[in-house]
Each structure stands twice: as C-alpha cells, then as structure tokens.
Design an enzyme around this catalytic site. Structure first.
Site, PDB file in Angstrom:
ATOM      1  N   THR A  38       2.857  19.284  47.520  1.00 39.88           N
ATOM      2  CA  THR A  38       2.493  18.098  46.736  1.00 39.88           C
ATOM      3  C   THR A  38       3.248  18.065  45.418  1.00 39.88           C
ATOM      4  O   THR A  38       3.387  17.001  44.826  1.00 39.88           O
ATOM      5  CB  THR A  38       0.981  18.079  46.457  1.00 39.88           C
ATOM      6  OG1 THR A  38       0.587  19.385  46.011  1.00 39.88           O
ATOM      7  CG2 THR A  38       0.180  17.724  47.700  1.00 39.88           C
ATOM      8  N   GLY A 125       9.095  38.535  48.823  1.00 43.82           N
ATOM      9  CA  GLY A 125       9.128  37.761  50.071  1.00 43.82           C
ATOM     10  C   GLY A 125       7.763  37.520  50.687  1.00 43.82           C
ATOM     11  O   GLY A 125       7.657  37.108  51.836  1.00 43.82           O
ATOM     12  N   GLY A 127       5.628  35.315  49.600  1.00 44.06           N
ATOM     13  CA  GLY A 127       5.166  33.965  49.296  1.00 44.06           C
ATOM     14  C   GLY A 127       4.251  33.934  48.089  1.00 44.06           C
ATOM     15  O   GLY A 127       3.473  33.000  47.914  1.00 44.06           O
ATOM     16  N   ASP A 175       4.990  26.905  40.999  1.00 45.53           N
ATOM     17  CA  ASP A 175       4.935  28.361  40.860  1.00 45.53           C
ATOM     18  C   ASP A 175       5.109  28.794  39.407  1.00 45.53           C
ATOM     19  O   ASP A 175       4.365  29.630  38.898  1.00 45.53           O
ATOM     20  CB  ASP A 175       6.025  29.001  41.735  1.00 45.53           C
ATOM     21  CG  ASP A 175       5.909  28.569  43.188  1.00 45.53           C
ATOM     22  OD1 ASP A 175       4.812  28.160  43.595  1.00 45.53           O
ATOM     23  OD2 ASP A 175       6.920  28.622  43.898  1.00 45.53           O
ATOM     24  N   TYR A 227      12.209  23.982  54.223  1.00 47.13           N
ATOM     25  CA  TYR A 227      11.622  23.416  53.003  1.00 47.13           C
ATOM     26  C   TYR A 227      12.331  22.109  52.635  1.00 47.13           C
ATOM     27  O   TYR A 227      11.702  21.095  52.362  1.00 47.13           O
ATOM     28  CB  TYR A 227      11.741  24.451  51.869  1.00 47.13           C
ATOM     29  CG  TYR A 227      11.015  24.070  50.599  1.00 47.13           C
ATOM     30  CD1 TYR A 227       9.745  24.562  50.328  1.00 47.13           C
ATOM     31  CD2 TYR A 227      11.606  23.220  49.663  1.00 47.13           C
ATOM     32  CE1 TYR A 227       9.072  24.218  49.160  1.00 47.13           C
ATOM     33  CE2 TYR A 227      10.943  22.864  48.498  1.00 47.13           C
ATOM     34  CZ  TYR A 227       9.682  23.380  48.251  1.00 47.13           C
ATOM     35  OH  TYR A 227       9.030  23.030  47.097  1.00 47.13           O
TER      36      TYR A 227
HETATM   37  C1  GLA Z   1       7.073  26.881  47.105  1.00 43.73           C
HETATM   38  C2  GLA Z   1       7.739  26.100  45.980  1.00 43.73           C
HETATM   39  C3  GLA Z   1       6.727  25.245  45.219  1.00 43.73           C
HETATM   40  C4  GLA Z   1       5.887  24.419  46.175  1.00 43.73           C
HETATM   41  C5  GLA Z   1       5.348  25.257  47.311  1.00 43.73           C
HETATM   42  C6  GLA Z   1       4.647  24.443  48.350  1.00 43.73           C
HETATM   43  O1  GLA Z   1       6.197  27.840  46.584  1.00 43.73           O
HETATM   44  O2  GLA Z   1       8.367  26.980  45.084  1.00 43.73           O
HETATM   45  O3  GLA Z   1       7.391  24.443  44.286  1.00 43.73           O
HETATM   46  O4  GLA Z   1       6.599  23.313  46.640  1.00 43.73           O
HETATM   47  O5  GLA Z   1       6.367  25.999  47.961  1.00 43.73           O
HETATM   48  O6  GLA Z   1       3.478  23.914  47.836  1.00 43.73           O
END
Ligand code: GLA
Length: 385
Positions: A38, A125, A127, A175, A227
C-alpha cells in the site's frame, strides 16, 4: 542487548581500525502488522520497529576514503571513496551505506570519508528490513556528523532514494519510516501520501499475546521482477481508473472498477484497496480494544495477498496455516512477499505448541527448517554512544 551491541561495534572498530569511533548509531528492522504494498500506492501502513537492530560504529576521516567492515565477517574490509560513487562501485552490503552517501550528496550535502563497522542482529534476507536498518543507521550517523539536520521526513526520502536509484529496488517508504520513527510499545500508523505519522499503542504482552516471527528462510529480493511487476499493475489500475494513486479508490468503487480492466489487474487493485481499508479498521480496533481485536484483519490480509496479489509462497502459507491451527489468533506474511517472514499473534501460553506445530509442518512438507523468534515494538534510529 543495546549496550552490549554498541560495545561490540565499538570494540570491533578499535580492533579493525586502531582508533576509537566517533560514535555508534543504531536503527532497527521492522515487521509490518498490516498494510502490504500500500505504501507506493500512497495508502496506509502499520509497521513497528523491532528489537533487532543494526549498529554502526563510525569515524570520519579527512581523505575522502570509505572503509567498511561487518562483524558478521566474510567479506573483509571494503574500500570505496566518497567521490565518484555510482551503483557499480559497491558490492555486497556496501551498497547500502554507499547508497546513503550518494543520496546525501545528491541533496548537496558534503559527506566526509569515514571508517565504519557494522554489527547487526537483523537476520539477512528474512524480510525484516535488514537493509533499511543499515541505511537508516548510516543516514542517522551522517545526518549528525555532517550537521545536515534532515528531519524524519527528509531522512525517509533520502533512504528511499538510496534504495530506488542506487540499490535498484523500486520500494516505497514503509520500512525506513518504521526504522526511523518507531517507538517502544507502539506501532507506526503512516499515511504514505503525506508522511503523516501517528504512534498507536501495541502492547501484545499486556494482552497475553506474543508476536511470533516465522522466517521461512526462502530468499527474496525486491530488486527482482515480482515486486516491480506488482507495482506496475497498481500503476496501470490507477491510470485506468483516472486517479493519482490507488489510495483514491474505495472499497465501494471496486464493482465498477472490475468492468474496466483485465482480471489480473483487477485482483491487484482489489488487494490494495481492501488492504488500505483493513489498515484503517485495524487501527480503530487496536485503539478501541487492543491487540487481540486485530486478529481477523491479519487473516484477511494474508488471504488477499495469497489470492489477489499473489505474493505468498507455499512456505509462508504453511507458516500461517500451521500457526492458526495450533492456536495463533491471527497470522499473515509480512513485508514484500515471495519469501521472507510471516507473523502470528499467539496467546503466550500457546507459544511452545505453536512453535512445535510450525516446525513439524515444515518438516512434513520437506521445507527447510524455519527460524522462529518473538519480537516487540522498539525505539527507532538514534545515537547509542
Ligand atoms: C517491501 C518494501 C516496502 C513495501 C513492502 C510491501 O518491504 O521495501 O516499501 O512496499 O515491501 O508492503
């Protein structure tokens, strides 16, 4: 952990470079409670900074050289220079500090050379934004030593620029916002259109819950095509609907939207539009009734990512299903998807059982053993020493 980590970074700096660091700065990783994909649609997110962080011991040097070393070893000292930085000039994790230097320079900020030691306990890595933790720690250090005085909003944009244009991942602002703005005991409710941020109390322990992270150990990269292709589908959807961003589309608009685009684009759009609404609903539920009240939104978010946005994978689905079957009240994949981690809200008394069930389910399916740990909301980037 924090004081220990600062000391470890400072000591490693002394050992490697034979001098005291000017200081040690830190920035945490994050989990996202809800609001996935989003951010670049100018919508809403609700991440929190976690109690796992990157620390950088930093010492400016007068000759424009950059020397970088990580305590996790392997690569030895990487050598760069502040002048003439470009994408090709950095490799491995060096790309993150180098990208931040480059983004500061692009803003007209003069950056000195420096020696830097990285000490991080954000798993790579997984996430959990290990790369943003490095970028935000370096940006916070550079902001202070250069006297640039960037505010949180500008630091978010500078690190996004590093990530987009230097590292080459077309990511949004979630993030780094979590890493820079996080606060112990709180999640960060962020409007990604104007960076308006509100801290929302998230006291899982007080509600008898833990936030369990399941790192599937399935590698993902946001610089890969998945992505970017999701982002492109969202942009196409917004264009077809004649709006600036999908943030401007409401759940009520969806039926009409369906007829205007192909089925895949529609499902991508539906994920983003319903996810924005779920973030708003989650924030309202959290404020009114606390963490236990958000569980259903986590489940719905996962289903939407699995079925509409198609960014889950068998290991993430397995983590979510096994944790729910064993007593988690809600669970979802977190972050960009295609691997990485899931989170589950688990009653403290059931934690051991849920952990065992996930481990068993992974073994039964022949998946690599996952890494399991709990996280809690922590403070954002700052100077430690
Ligand atoms: C990654 C990207 C963020 C965001 C998420 C999905 O973490 O760095 O900016 O788009 O994916 O919500």
């Amino acid at each position: 952990m924090t004081a220990e980590g600062a000391e470890r970074a400072a000591r490693a700096f002394r050992d490697a470079f034979g001098a005291e660091a000017d200081g040690v700065w830190t920035a945490p990783g994050r989990v996202n409670l809800i609001g996935e994909h989003t951010d670049y649609n100018e919508g809403f997110v609700l991440p929190f900074a976690i109690d796992l962080a990157a620390r950088v011991a930093f010492r400016a040097r007068p000759d424009g050289a950059i020397r970088l070393l990580s305590t996790s070893g392997g690569d030895g000292v990487a050598e760069l220079a502040v002048s003439g930085l470009d994408r090709g000039s950095a490799a491995g994790w060096s790309v993150y500090p180098a990208g931040v230097v480059w983004a500061f320079q692009e803003r007209g900020i003069e950056v000195p050379g420096f020696d830097l030691v990285l000490d991080s306990d954000v798993p790579l890595g997984a996430g959990l934004s290990s790369s943003h933790a490095i970028e935000c720690a370096v940006a916070t250090a550079l902001n202070e030593v250069t006297g640039a005085g960037l505010d949180a909003e500008q630091l978010v944009l500078a690190t996004q620029r590093a990530e987009n244009a230097f590292v080459g991942a077309p990511t949004g602002i979630m993030d780094q916002s979590a890493s820079l703005r996080g606060r112990s005991g709180h999640a960060v409710f962020l409007d990604c259109r104007d960076q308006h941020a509100e801290l929302v109390p998230f006291d899982a322990a007080g509600a008898g819950l833990v936030t369990l992270v399941v790192d599937t150990r399935v590698a993902h990269s946001h610089a890969d095509g998945g992505y970017a292709s999701r982002r492109a589908a969202c942009e196409l959807g917004a264009e077809v609907l004649g709006v600036k961003a999908l943030r401007d589309v409401s759940v009520e608009d969806l039926e009409e939207a369906r007829a205007l685009m192909d089925a895949v684009t529609f499902r991508r759009v539906r994920h983003v539009v319903t996810e924005d609404q779920r973030v708003l609903d989650t924030v309202a539920a959290l404020r009114a009734s606390g963490p236990a009240a958000i569980a259903g939104f986590l489940d719905a978010s996962h289903a939407s990512m699995r079925d509409d946005f198609e960014i889950s994978c068998p290991e993430l689905d397995c983590a979510v299903e096994a944790s729910r079957a064993a007593g988690a009240i809600g669970a979802r994949m977190t972050g960009g998807g295609f691997g990485g981690s899931a989170i589950a809200l688990v009653p403290s008394d059931d934690e051991a059982r849920v952990r065992d069930a996930i481990t068993e389910a992974f073994a039964e399916r022949g998946f690599r053993a996952p890494r399991l740990f709990t996280v809690a909301p922590a403070d954002g980037a700052r100077r430690l020493a």
